[in-house]
Design an enzyme around this catalytic site. Sequence first.
Site, short mmCIF file in Angstrom:
data_model
loop_
_atom_site.label_atom_id
_atom_site.label_comp_id
_atom_site.label_asym_id
_atom_site.label_seq_id
_atom_site.Cartn_x
_atom_site.Cartn_y
_atom_site.Cartn_z
N LYS A 294 -25.31 18.41 -20.67
CA LYS A 294 -26.67 18.82 -20.31
C LYS A 294 -27.38 17.71 -19.54
O LYS A 294 -28.02 17.97 -18.51
CB LYS A 294 -27.45 19.20 -21.57
CG LYS A 294 -26.93 20.50 -22.21
CD LYS A 294 -27.41 20.72 -23.64
CE LYS A 294 -26.75 21.96 -24.25
NZ LYS A 294 -27.09 22.20 -25.65
N ASP B 246 -35.12 25.86 -25.49
CA ASP B 246 -34.12 26.70 -26.15
C ASP B 246 -34.67 28.08 -26.53
O ASP B 246 -33.91 28.97 -26.89
CB ASP B 246 -33.65 26.04 -27.45
CG ASP B 246 -32.42 25.17 -27.25
OD1 ASP B 246 -31.52 25.59 -26.51
OD2 ASP B 246 -32.37 24.09 -27.86
N GLN C 51 -30.48 19.39 -30.44
CA GLN C 51 -29.14 19.98 -30.53
C GLN C 51 -28.84 20.47 -31.94
O GLN C 51 -29.04 19.75 -32.92
CB GLN C 51 -28.10 18.95 -30.07
CG GLN C 51 -26.68 19.48 -30.00
CD GLN C 51 -26.48 20.57 -28.95
OE1 GLN C 51 -27.16 20.61 -27.94
NE2 GLN C 51 -25.54 21.46 -29.20
#
Length: 318
Positions: free
Chosen positions: A53, A120, A97
């Site tokens: 990422k 997200d 994460q």
Amino acid sequence: METRWLDGKKVAARIKSELSQEIRALTSGDMVPGLATVLVGDNPASRFYVASKTRACRELGMRSEAVELPAETTTEELLAVVHRLNESDRIDAILVQMPLPAHIDTERTLMAVRPDKDVDGFHPVNTGRLCSGNPGLVPCTPQGIMELLFREGIPLRGAEAVVVGRSNIVGKPMFFLLLQEHATVTVCHSRTRDLPRVCRRADILVAAVGRPALVTRDYIKQGAVVVDVGVNLLRDRDEVVRLFGDGSRKLAAFDKRGSVLVGDVHPQASPGWAAAVTPVPGGVGPLTIALLMKNTVRACRQRRGKAGTVSQSVVGGS
Ligand code: GUN
């Protein structure tokens, strides 16, 4: 029947090239989108994903800040990091994460991320918006799948879609996105009675359960489109033999590297039977990262009050 491979890598490259022009325009106006990633502990898969990422950010000329915290970090310490990133004017998007170590309160952590930086789409404000059909930031993997289906010209209106798996990250948001495009959507899971029969209803079958090679041909209607979200790393040779047999390509790959990446769909299930299928690797994975970049640019524009061309996006457009 000739089965088409849906090349996620190619579609992701196209999305990133569209984005890079947009980012150039933003940065020339002194607006550099910034993504912060937060990794707690040393799960090797998570470390690999986070590195991919931040690399994608750099390649596109965006700013990235990678925060790494030890496995014994407390919830309070993690919340303090999230609060700092919430307040930072250089950061437009925050990604914590998953999974977090078991002692950390995941719910509280996700709730702490500012909804307009929640790249997200995991914050209840964003899940609520998605569910009411007025999306804010949408989870990247399901959004990537929708982009793939749109760009590959797969008809959704009135189609029967079946999603296997009910996770907050993929299964549930996938349900809302397909519904919004007027598909008839069924979500099934490990307790579903006669799973193969339910799956055979699908014109579009999305497998997102995390069970290697679960979906065999008897789950697939002839001519269906099959999207494989599974990323299962097999390290046990006996399991590879049991699933794919002696002399299989998966076993040859395993013998070369000591592990092999396998989707939720059995590699022999689709060829010659389904209309189209996404490969693993090279299907959904690259799209997740491309959509993360797109969400970062969207968050940047929206937070800094410059609504703009990211709204060309096929889902969640403002
Ligand atoms: N772990 C697996 N998938 C994801 C994702 O899309 N976002 C985050 N933050 N963690 C993940």
